[in-house]
Write a protein that holds these residues in place. Structure first.
Motif, PDB file in Angstrom:
ATOM      1  N   ASP A 154      42.816  44.959  41.613  1.00  0.00           N
ATOM      2  CA  ASP A 154      43.609  45.945  42.333  1.00  0.00           C
ATOM      3  C   ASP A 154      42.863  47.258  42.427  1.00  0.00           C
ATOM      4  O   ASP A 154      42.074  47.604  41.545  1.00  0.00           O
ATOM      5  N   PRO A 182      53.015  40.620  42.073  1.00  0.00           N
ATOM      6  CA  PRO A 182      51.827  40.977  42.854  1.00  0.00           C
ATOM      7  C   PRO A 182      51.010  39.759  43.272  1.00  0.00           C
ATOM      8  O   PRO A 182      50.933  38.770  42.547  1.00  0.00           O
ATOM      9  N   ASN A 192      45.538  43.795  45.459  1.00  0.00           N
ATOM     10  CA  ASN A 192      46.474  44.809  45.957  1.00  0.00           C
ATOM     11  C   ASN A 192      45.835  46.179  45.989  1.00  0.00           C
ATOM     12  O   ASN A 192      45.032  46.514  45.120  1.00  0.00           O
ATOM     13  N   MET A 207      47.294  49.842  45.701  1.00  0.00           N
ATOM     14  CA  MET A 207      48.509  50.597  45.420  1.00  0.00           C
ATOM     15  C   MET A 207      48.346  51.990  46.019  1.00  0.00           C
ATOM     16  O   MET A 207      47.426  52.730  45.659  1.00  0.00           O
ATOM     17  N   HIS A 267      52.643  47.519  35.126  1.00  0.00           N
ATOM     18  CA  HIS A 267      53.344  46.368  35.726  1.00  0.00           C
ATOM     19  C   HIS A 267      52.332  45.345  36.228  1.00  0.00           C
ATOM     20  O   HIS A 267      52.487  44.134  35.994  1.00  0.00           O
ATOM     21  N   LEU A 268      51.306  45.800  36.909  1.00  0.00           N
ATOM     22  CA  LEU A 268      50.270  44.881  37.411  1.00  0.00           C
ATOM     23  C   LEU A 268      49.570  44.166  36.261  1.00  0.00           C
ATOM     24  O   LEU A 268      49.364  42.952  36.306  1.00  0.00           O
ATOM     25  N   ARG A 322      49.663  40.095  35.491  1.00  0.00           N
ATOM     26  CA  ARG A 322      48.416  39.332  35.560  1.00  0.00           C
ATOM     27  C   ARG A 322      48.085  38.600  34.263  1.00  0.00           C
ATOM     28  O   ARG A 322      47.110  37.863  34.224  1.00  0.00           O
TER      29      ARG A 322
END
Lengths: 268, 268
Positions: free
Chosen positions: A122, A213, A217, A219, A262-263, A267
């Motif tokens: 990300d 996700p 990504n 963000m 959160h990501l 993961r």
């Protein structure tokens, strides 16, 4: 082992880049930056993206700093001065007792930076973040949670400004970064490289906690107050962080930490 | 509708509490505090915990601020001054154009504050947070995620210091708070009121993301660097936030945001 050079004259031309640091923060220094404090200078010395040009340290701290000094190449001068001399050079009480001048060596454009990213991961894309505390805080979170890169639009402030480096605890020296051109279409750029754009907004369509996700990504974070542009919001998936009615106000660096956590959790 | 009082003399005794604000920040003001900026003064005017004693506003902003002024009681004077006069009184360029002096009205001890809490909910307990940016950031997160209260140990700085109020966007005026006595046993206090102590630490036993909170928790946060005391860590459940190897460093206010977001999500 680099050579130690004692400084006895605040006007010594060899320590010119350290002179009146605060004043010169205001004008910038083409390609150079100032790192301060042991932890931050350690990050500079270990960085793959930048390199130290010289160090300036307080004589009384020399013994404690020898392991760090020993990591420097022979071509990196280490200037040593008594604390009052150091303060006179820097233009303020330099309690941390260690400064370094660094040079940016890795300055990819945004396209080249994203082209380097392999596999899942990300990135952050920041719009209009003009506050050095917030830029530093966001990079610190990017480093802590392993974001692959931080992209900056043309309105963001410089992550290598002295205060931003300090607030980031040196993370702005470690996390790959690039600045978009002023007229660059950020979402087209992300699309070319296969990053899904995900906008954080108080009016976001989905709660962050409910979002699973995908593999890559980007963000998107805007400045507190104005937020992201309507153009970006209309073209990206949008997430919100649920807050108490009557106080829906989060700092943007804190927001980045919550999002990156959160990501990272998703993961695992 | 309160009376508007024009100020033409920076030495007018009626605006004495506004004089040389920066200097006086350093010494404190027994029970009084300074709120600055429209958003923060709105929080003060709406607060159940504090009350405004007076406002000082720039004449050019008076029209825009009339809805706020109209909420004040008749006994709250509103001083109005030209911008240069306002700057001269405050001792710096007061761009925000609005200041207020407030008084703490709700000053419970920690026991009394916890005794008020009914039903499920969480509090924060801060140890040694001596940085106003961090205190302000933590209160902002506490307000955003609905923490019931913030408890401070004797080493924490004052959340009603001007900068802490500003950084919190007024949250330090809204979130119930109390300070522990210097020799108070924090964990015994929490136990008496049925709050489970949960310590955040880089060496925590459980990952935050894996933790399912019980009904009443006290989240314990220490200063960056020293962290929580061994005594507290040995007597509380401990959580860690998983980070990248090589950069395990989070700001304490960001940590509070991540923790409170986790609690809010788990409680949905």
């Amino acid at each position: 082992m680099p050579m130690l050079i004692e400084i006895h004259d605040p006007d010594d031309p060899r320590i010119e880049p350290y002179r009146d640091i605060r004043e010169r923060d205001l004008v910038g220094r083409a390609g150079l930056f100032v790192a301060e404090g042991k932890v931050v200078v350690e990050k500079l010395v270990g960085s793959a993206l930048h390199r130290p040009l010289s160090l300036l340290i307080a004589a009384k701290r020399l013994d404690a700093l020898r392991p760090l000094v020993a990591q420097l190449g022979d071509d990196v001068p280490v200037f040593v001065a008594a604390q009052p001399m150091l303060d006179a050079i820097a233009g303020f009480a330099m309690h941390r007792g260690i400064l370094a001048i660094g040079r940016r060596t890795d300055v990819p454009d945004a396209d080249a930076l994203l082209a380097r990213q392999r596999g899942d991961g990300d990135v952050l894309l920041l719009s209009g973040i003009a506050n050095h505390d917030n830029i530093g805080g966001i990079f610190r979170n990017a480093a802590a949670f392993g974001a692959a890169a931080v992209l900056l639009d043309a309105e963001c402030c410089d992550p290598l400004y002295r205060k931003a480096i300090r607030v980031s605890v040196g993370a702005t020296l470690l996390v790959p970064t690039a600045r978009l051109a002023r007229d660059e279409d950020a979402l087209a750029l992300l699309d070319r490289h296969g990053f899904a754009p995900v906008a954080l907004s108080p009016a976001g369509a989905t709660e962050l906690a409910d979002w699973r996700p995908g593999p890559r990504n980007a963000m998107l974070l805007g400045a507190e107050g104005p937020g992201l542009s309507p153009d970006i919001l209309s073209r990206a998936r949008s997430l919100r962080i649920a807050m108490t009615a009557g106080f829906d106000s989060l700092n943007v660096a804190t927001t980045s930490g919550i999002v990156l956590h959160h990501l990272a959790t998703a993961r695992r």
